[in-house]
Design a protein around this motif. Structure first.
Motif, PDB file in Angstrom:
ATOM      1  N   SER A 210      -2.707   0.966   4.856  1.00 45.36           N
ATOM      2  CA  SER A 210      -1.488   1.708   5.140  1.00 45.36           C
ATOM      3  C   SER A 210      -1.551   2.447   6.476  1.00 45.36           C
ATOM      4  O   SER A 210      -0.524   2.912   6.960  1.00 45.36           O
ATOM      5  CB  SER A 210      -1.186   2.708   4.008  1.00 45.36           C
TER       6      SER A 210
ATOM      7  N   SER B 257      -6.427   1.439  -0.668  1.00 40.82           N
ATOM      8  CA  SER B 257      -5.005   1.341  -0.363  1.00 40.82           C
ATOM      9  C   SER B 257      -4.658   1.998   0.965  1.00 40.82           C
ATOM     10  O   SER B 257      -3.789   1.527   1.703  1.00 40.82           O
ATOM     11  CB  SER B 257      -4.191   2.002  -1.487  1.00 40.82           C
TER      12      SER B 257
ATOM     13  N   LYS C 111       2.191   1.706  -3.434  1.00 41.87           N
ATOM     14  CA  LYS C 111       1.184   2.217  -4.361  1.00 41.87           C
ATOM     15  C   LYS C 111       1.041   3.727  -4.216  1.00 41.87           C
ATOM     16  O   LYS C 111       0.987   4.463  -5.211  1.00 41.87           O
ATOM     17  CB  LYS C 111      -0.145   1.520  -4.091  1.00 41.87           C
ATOM     18  N   GLU C 112       0.991   4.204  -2.966  1.00 42.61           N
ATOM     19  CA  GLU C 112       0.877   5.643  -2.728  1.00 42.61           C
ATOM     20  C   GLU C 112       2.101   6.384  -3.258  1.00 42.61           C
ATOM     21  O   GLU C 112       1.988   7.495  -3.812  1.00 42.61           O
ATOM     22  CB  GLU C 112       0.693   5.918  -1.234  1.00 42.61           C
TER      23      GLU C 112
ATOM     24  N   SER D 181       0.830  -1.201   0.000  1.00 40.20           N
ATOM     25  CA  SER D 181       0.000   0.000   0.000  1.00 40.20           C
ATOM     26  C   SER D 181       0.861   1.247   0.000  1.00 40.20           C
ATOM     27  O   SER D 181       0.586   2.222  -0.712  1.00 40.20           O
ATOM     28  CB  SER D 181      -0.925   0.003   1.222  1.00 40.20           C
TER      29      SER D 181
END
Length: 896
Positions: A740, A736, A717-718, A714
């Protein structure tokens, strides 16, 4: 006008047997009638003593003894037993009942948390009474002593109400009192200054003292006894009469009607009041004006109010209408004074039985409200929890709540006709898992309907505070009754606080604290500390007379102090261990990482405060610290290569070699993660008595490694969104962002170290996953709303920013904030509903409590701003809970 009319004759329901005795004892009865009613008894002599003197010649006569029994029976069964015992045993004599002892307990909430540096743990002002190292404090016998006295809550007696009860005439001898023992109490409890002052006396309740003193004077004058007491009482009234018009003084309910009404009674009875005629006229005019306004309102609430203060109406009221407010127990509003005032005008056996039952419980005096047992016992539960010692009395608390729940189901008047009791019952029962519907509070959800009740009409602030607390216990976003109730009650309390209305300082401070720290935003250990330090304070209630109820239990205080002090010692040792672990993990070598281990530990204390949960607390703090390091690493501390390297190593987990690390930072983070998780897994397996290591380090299902991997993915992804300037939708972001927030890897091992022998299917259940999802959503939303400015400045994605961005100019930042706070509130309610749910639940309540307390901790950190990131925001709380000692030397001195 006769303010106290004679009563009708003996009702048909009375037993005819005593009349037969009367025929054989005419001489004896005539003597009694003469001694009791025809000749006033001067000075200190009471009705009792005069009766005894008149019958000394008959003590050896069986017939006289039986006659004595009859006469006492006719006056209400109270005098009977005493007279009969005298006839049997001449050695017994009548004496006044000693002054009632009322122990004080209140709740001031004006403590200020000292945000200074660490201090010594022990308060040198403590004496042995409050020693933290007393080995007997947690012994079985010590706890049993507390348990034996747990429900012995003392309700203070009321001179005002006792005086009115004493004025009820005998049904058979109207010129004698039905309850003469109350006259004894009045004469035995006058103070040297001539007043009748409650032992919880405060300078702000002089009006209450004036009202009580005048009522006692009227009672003595009515029965022509205690001339010297009357003179002293009148002198006190004359000297302090100015306080009756002092608006800064706290007024008893109905004072502006009742006090002038009693002045009118006194004048009609021929009492020479030491007051100026102009003052009397002004007081009576004030009463007429007040009555005129009340009559004009013609509201349901005003009618109930006038019935409640009927003793001050001087015959202007229809007593049959007043009796329409009679309850099943025979009382009017559970008020001895209102009930007694009605009995001075109308005969009612149920009301007489009510007063008799109250005197049977309290002796020769009465409180200002009764029954009040359910409220007081629920307050015991509340107090045990607020002192932080409830874990020692789980079965006792369950017994109290079981009884309250039976009364709740049976719609007992003691609960449903007292708003404060109803609201407290709802709150405590719901929070302890009982199935109670908020529909019971529906009549109060609208302020207009609330004002139709007596407590609503008199603006009973204690009742409104309890309604506010109850309104917070929402278990569904659709619970409209509590939402509506919370809206007007919050507004009302804020207005009372801002206008500085005519309330005591104590209760205004309580309002301020209650509004500032709702139950979902209060740290238990800090609340425990405040309540311990104010253990001996009064929480004053005011009806027609002031009253307190107290659980004076020195051993309970000793236990609370010992428990808190022991916890502080434990906290300090655990923090030392945590600091050494941080050093060993080489986190201090990571220049990018925030050093937040003390805040991480504070969140652990918020979730597990008891000394017995040390392992879970340390585990929580370690995992939180790891989360902080990884979060900072993915936000700005690591390169893309380093982030990918760390994820690959976590996926591999075992068999990692030196050559696998692309940087020293990745190596430090991975080994800290690897060593800590494996160590926690071993400890948890011992505690669970089965191997749970797989749940914490393997890559399947709910294992911790999987959760760490989700967290890392996560975060990755960020980072990609940020680097590519991609703006996901709100739902994509939350998918996501919830993992996180990283609560899963913290909660799972902590639960394994806190709740023993959990079934294997619990962690993988849909219920557990839903709890984790709701908690993650709550945490992410409140974190984003408070970290918005900081994250906006660094270019990090944020849910608040996304709402504004995708609104294309139609949604302002302020509107987005309102929307998010609404989501936060509804998510919290949904989570609490799941935590309190019993039916169909597979996750133990102890586990679910961890989720709820984590929710509270998140709110405390982020309610005003980003308290976790701030370098000083939470320092005051840290010092108050961990370092600053209890300030209890004043309590020690009060016990000596």
């Amino acid at each position: 006008m006769d303010c106290f009319p004679q009563q009708p004759g003996v009702p048909q329901s009375l037993d005819p047997f005593p009349y037969l005795i009367m025929q054989s004892s005419v001489t004896c009865l005539l003597s009694l009638a003469i001694s009791c009613s025809l000749f006033p008894v001067p000075h200190r002599s009471s009705i009792h003593s005069s009766c005894v003197a008149s019958f000394q010649f008959y003590l050896d006569s069986t017939e006289a003894a039986v006659s004595l029994y009859f006469c006492g029976w006719c006056q209400g069964n109270h005098l009977a037993a005493k007279m009969f015992s005298i006839a049997v045993s001449p050695a017994i004599s009548f004496v006044g009942v000693g002054r009632s002892r009322v122990y004080t307990y209140a709740f001031e909430r004006n403590s200020v948390v000292n945000a200074g540096g660490p201090q010594a743990i022990l308060d040198h002002g403590q004496n042995d009474f409050l020693s933290a190292d007393d080995p007997n404090v947690k012994s079985g016998r010590f706890l049993e002593k507390i348990r034996e006295r747990l429900l012995k809550v003392e309700l203070s007696v009321s001179a005002y109400d006792t005086a009115w009860v004493s004025m009820v005439p005998s049904s058979t001898f109207p010129r004698t009192p039905y309850f003469p023992e109350c006259l004894d109490w009045i004469m035995d409890n006058q103070l040297p200054d001539g007043s009748w002052v409650p032992t919880h006396h405060k300078p702000s309740i002089t009006k209450d003292i004036l009202s009580s003193t005048l009522a006692c004077v009227l009672a003595l004058w009515r029965w022509k006894v205690g001339e010297e007491y009357v003179k002293k009482g009148l002198s006190f009234i004359g000297t302090n009469f100015f306080s009756s018009v002092n608006e800064r003084q706290q007024s008893p309910v109905g004072f502006s009607i009742i006090f002038p009404g009693m002045i009118s009674y006194a004048i009609n009875m021929g009492l020479d009041l030491p007051l100026r005629e102009s003052d009397i006229d002004a007081m009576l005019s004030m009463r007429e004006e007040k009555l005129g306004r009340e009559v004009e309102k013609n509201m349901i609430g005003s009618k109930a109010y006038l019935a409640f203060v009927a003793e001050g109406l001087c015959g202007l009221h229809d007593w049959k209408e007043v009796m329409s407010y009679q309850r099943k127990n025979g009382s009017l509003f559970n008020s001895p004074s209102t009930t007694a005032a009605a009995l001075c005008h109308i005969r009612d056996d149920k009301s007489l039985n009510y007063l008799s039952s109250v005197l049977q419980k309290f002796g020769c005096s009465v409180p200002t409200t009764y029954p009040f047992d359910i409220h007081m016992h629920l307050s015991v539960v509340d107090k045990l929890e607020r002192l932080g010692v409830s874990l020692h009395f789980i079965h006792d608390i369950r017994g109290i709540l079981d009884r309250a729940y039976r009364c709740w189901v049976d719609k007992d008047e003691e609960i449903y006709l007292n708003i404060a009791t109803c609201a407290m019952s709802f709150r405590l029962l719901r929070l302890h898992g009982y199935d109670v519907s908020s529909d019971a509070l529906a009549p109060f959800a609208d302020m207009r309907h609330f004002k139709n009740t007596l407590q609503g009409y008199i603006r009973d602030l204690n009742a409104i505070i309890e309604l506010y607390k109850a309104s917070q216990v929402q278990i569904s976003p659709e619970e409209a009754v509590l939402k509506k109730l919370n809206s007007w009650v919050t507004h009302f309390l804020k207005e009372e606080l801002n206008t500085n209305a005519n309330h005591s300082l104590d209760i205004l401070q309580e309002v301020d604290h209650t509004l500032g720290f709702p139950f979902y935003a209060s740290m238990e250990r800090l609340e425990h500390k405040l309540n311990i330090e104010h253990y001996n304070s009064d929480k004053l209630h005011m009806l027609k007379s002031s009253f307190v109820y107290s659980m004076k239990n020195n051993d309970l205080l000793k236990l609370a102090v010992h428990t808190f002090n022991t916890s502080q010692l434990t906290y300090k040792k655990e923090l030392q261990y945590l600091e050494s672990w941080v050093k060993e993990s080489k986190f201090n070598q990571l220049g990018f990482s925030r050093q937040k281990q003390i805040y991480c530990y504070l969140s652990a204390v918020m979730t597990f405060f008891s000394s017995e949960t040390s392992s879970a607390r340390i585990c929580w703090a370690q995992c939180s610290t790891l989360i902080t390091v990884i979060d900072d690493f993915f936000d700005f501390g690591g390169s893309s290569e380093e982030l990918a390297n760390l994820i690959k190593l976590v996926e591999k987990w075992h068999g990692v070699q030196e050559k696998d690390f692309c940087s020293e930072n990745v190596k430090i983070i991975f080994f800290a993660l690897y060593n800590t998780i494996n160590e926690l897994g071993a400890k948890a397996s011992l505690f669970q008595k089965r191997d749970v290591t797989k749940d914490i380090i393997n890559v399947v299902l709910t294992c911790c490694n999987w959760q760490w991997l989700v967290l890392l993915s996560s975060e990755m992804k960020e980072a990609e969104w940020r680097q590519n300037s991609t703006f996901p939708t709100f739902d994509e972001y939350m998918t996501s962002a919830i993992p996180s927030f990283a609560l899963g890897p913290i909660i799972l091992p902590s639960i394994y170290l806190a709740v023993p022998e959990l079934l294997e299917n619990i962690i993988g259940s849909p219920e557990y996953k839903n709890l984790l999802k709701l908690l993650g959503k709550f945490g992410r939303l409140i974190n984003d709303i408070q970290g918005y400015q900081r994250e906006k400045a660094t270019g990090k994605l944020n849910s608040l920013w996304l709402i504004v961005h995708h609104g294309n100019g139609s949604i302002s930042e302020e509107d987005a904030r309102k929307h998010m706070w609404s989501l936060i509130d509804s998510t919290r309610a949904e989570l609490l509903g799941l935590v309190l749910q019993n039916k169909g639940s597979v996750v133990p309540r102890a586990c679910k409590e961890v989720f709820w307390k984590t929710c509270k901790a998140a709110y405390i950190f982020y309610r005003n701003n980003d308290g976790f990131t701030s370098p000083t925001e939470m320092d005051g709380t840290v010092n108050a809970v961990i370092y600053e000692p209890l300030k209890v030397s004043h309590l020690s001195q009060s016990q000596s």
